[in-house]
Write a protein that holds these residues in place. Structure first.
Motif, PDB file in Angstrom:
ATOM      1  N   ILE A  16      64.243  88.913 144.919  1.00 21.03           N
ATOM      2  CA  ILE A  16      65.068  87.783 145.355  1.00 21.03           C
ATOM      3  C   ILE A  16      65.598  87.017 144.140  1.00 21.03           C
ATOM      4  O   ILE A  16      66.789  86.689 144.070  1.00 21.03           O
ATOM      5  CB  ILE A  16      64.260  86.849 146.284  1.00 21.03           C
ATOM      6  N   ILE A  17      64.724  86.774 143.182  1.00 18.47           N
ATOM      7  CA  ILE A  17      65.131  86.068 141.957  1.00 18.47           C
ATOM      8  C   ILE A  17      66.200  86.877 141.224  1.00 18.47           C
ATOM      9  O   ILE A  17      67.240  86.346 140.831  1.00 18.47           O
ATOM     10  CB  ILE A  17      63.917  85.833 141.032  1.00 18.47           C
ATOM     11  N   LEU A  18      65.944  88.149 141.053  1.00 19.64           N
ATOM     12  CA  LEU A  18      66.865  89.010 140.299  1.00 19.64           C
ATOM     13  C   LEU A  18      68.206  89.163 140.994  1.00 19.64           C
ATOM     14  O   LEU A  18      69.239  89.242 140.337  1.00 19.64           O
ATOM     15  CB  LEU A  18      66.233  90.386 140.082  1.00 19.64           C
ATOM     16  N   GLY A  19      68.189  89.194 142.308  1.00 19.87           N
ATOM     17  CA  GLY A  19      69.417  89.364 143.072  1.00 19.87           C
ATOM     18  C   GLY A  19      70.392  88.216 142.920  1.00 19.87           C
ATOM     19  O   GLY A  19      71.586  88.371 143.165  1.00 19.87           O
ATOM     20  N   GLN A 112      54.213  80.082 136.036  1.00 19.73           N
ATOM     21  CA  GLN A 112      54.755  79.043 136.906  1.00 19.73           C
ATOM     22  C   GLN A 112      56.276  79.118 136.986  1.00 19.73           C
ATOM     23  O   GLN A 112      56.857  78.893 138.040  1.00 19.73           O
ATOM     24  CB  GLN A 112      54.307  77.656 136.423  1.00 19.73           C
ATOM     25  N   SER A 113      56.902  79.463 135.893  1.00 17.20           N
ATOM     26  CA  SER A 113      58.355  79.612 135.877  1.00 17.20           C
ATOM     27  C   SER A 113      58.784  80.690 136.880  1.00 17.20           C
ATOM     28  O   SER A 113      59.711  80.485 137.667  1.00 17.20           O
ATOM     29  CB  SER A 113      58.836  79.962 134.472  1.00 17.20           C
ATOM     30  N   TYR A 114      58.099  81.820 136.849  1.00 11.45           N
ATOM     31  CA  TYR A 114      58.407  82.875 137.825  1.00 11.45           C
ATOM     32  C   TYR A 114      58.183  82.373 139.247  1.00 11.45           C
ATOM     33  O   TYR A 114      59.017  82.599 140.133  1.00 11.45           O
ATOM     34  CB  TYR A 114      57.548  84.121 137.577  1.00 11.45           C
ATOM     35  N   LYS A 115      57.063  81.718 139.471  1.00 11.39           N
ATOM     36  CA  LYS A 115      56.752  81.232 140.823  1.00 11.39           C
ATOM     37  C   LYS A 115      57.774  80.198 141.287  1.00 11.39           C
ATOM     38  O   LYS A 115      57.991  80.043 142.485  1.00 11.39           O
ATOM     39  CB  LYS A 115      55.337  80.652 140.876  1.00 11.39           C
ATOM     40  N   ASN A 116      58.423  79.529 140.338  1.00  8.14           N
ATOM     41  CA  ASN A 116      59.482  78.562 140.667  1.00  8.14           C
ATOM     42  C   ASN A 116      60.848  79.241 140.809  1.00  8.14           C
ATOM     43  O   ASN A 116      61.860  78.555 140.957  1.00  8.14           O
ATOM     44  CB  ASN A 116      59.559  77.458 139.615  1.00  8.14           C
ATOM     45  N   GLY A 117      60.875  80.553 140.723  1.00  9.11           N
ATOM     46  CA  GLY A 117      62.111  81.299 140.935  1.00  9.11           C
ATOM     47  C   GLY A 117      62.999  81.435 139.725  1.00  9.11           C
ATOM     48  O   GLY A 117      64.188  81.715 139.855  1.00  9.11           O
TER      49      GLY A 117
END
Length: 122
Positions: A16-19, A112-117
């Motif tokens: 989802i983030i990458l898209g 946390q950065s990843y978890k924040n999208g």
């Protein structure tokens, strides 16, 4: 953080983030990650984790499956092998830090950065 949580994140949240990333945004992320400040912080955390892995007898290949899954996911969605390498390295670092029970504030912020999208880059 458990390895299973990270596997689920790679399968469900990461696509989802990458898209949502444009080619220009990917280029910006790569440029920011190449900055000395970011790469020095990353390497400092990596060296701390690697030292503990050696002391605890954790095999170098411990995080290989996570790294491979992350790399393939990123490459499939973005077609950027550089971004795939960075992100797979991040997830390898995160899971290795968890395995050796290191509570490193920089690694925690990375996760946390990843978890924040967001893909960490600064």
């Amino acid at each position: 953080m458990k390895t299973e949580e990270l596997k689920n994140f790679i399968e469900i949240e990461l696509p989802i983030i990458l898209g949502s990333l444009s080619d220009e945004t990917i280029d910006d992320i790569l440029d920011e990650r190449d900055d000395d400040f970011f790469s020095e912080q990353w390497m400092q955390a990596y060296n701390e984790v690697e030292k503990q892995k050696k002391q605890q007898g954790i095999p170098a290949t411990y995080s290989e499956e996570i790294r491979k899954n992350a790399f393939n996911t990123v490459l499939k969605i973005t077609n950027s092998d550089d971004l795939a390498a960075y992100i797979s390295d991040d997830f390898g670092l995160i899971v290795d830090a968890d395995k050796v029970d290191i509570n490193n504030s920089w690694i925690n912020a990375l996760w946390q950065s990843y978890k924040n999208g967001k893909i960490p880059s600064k």
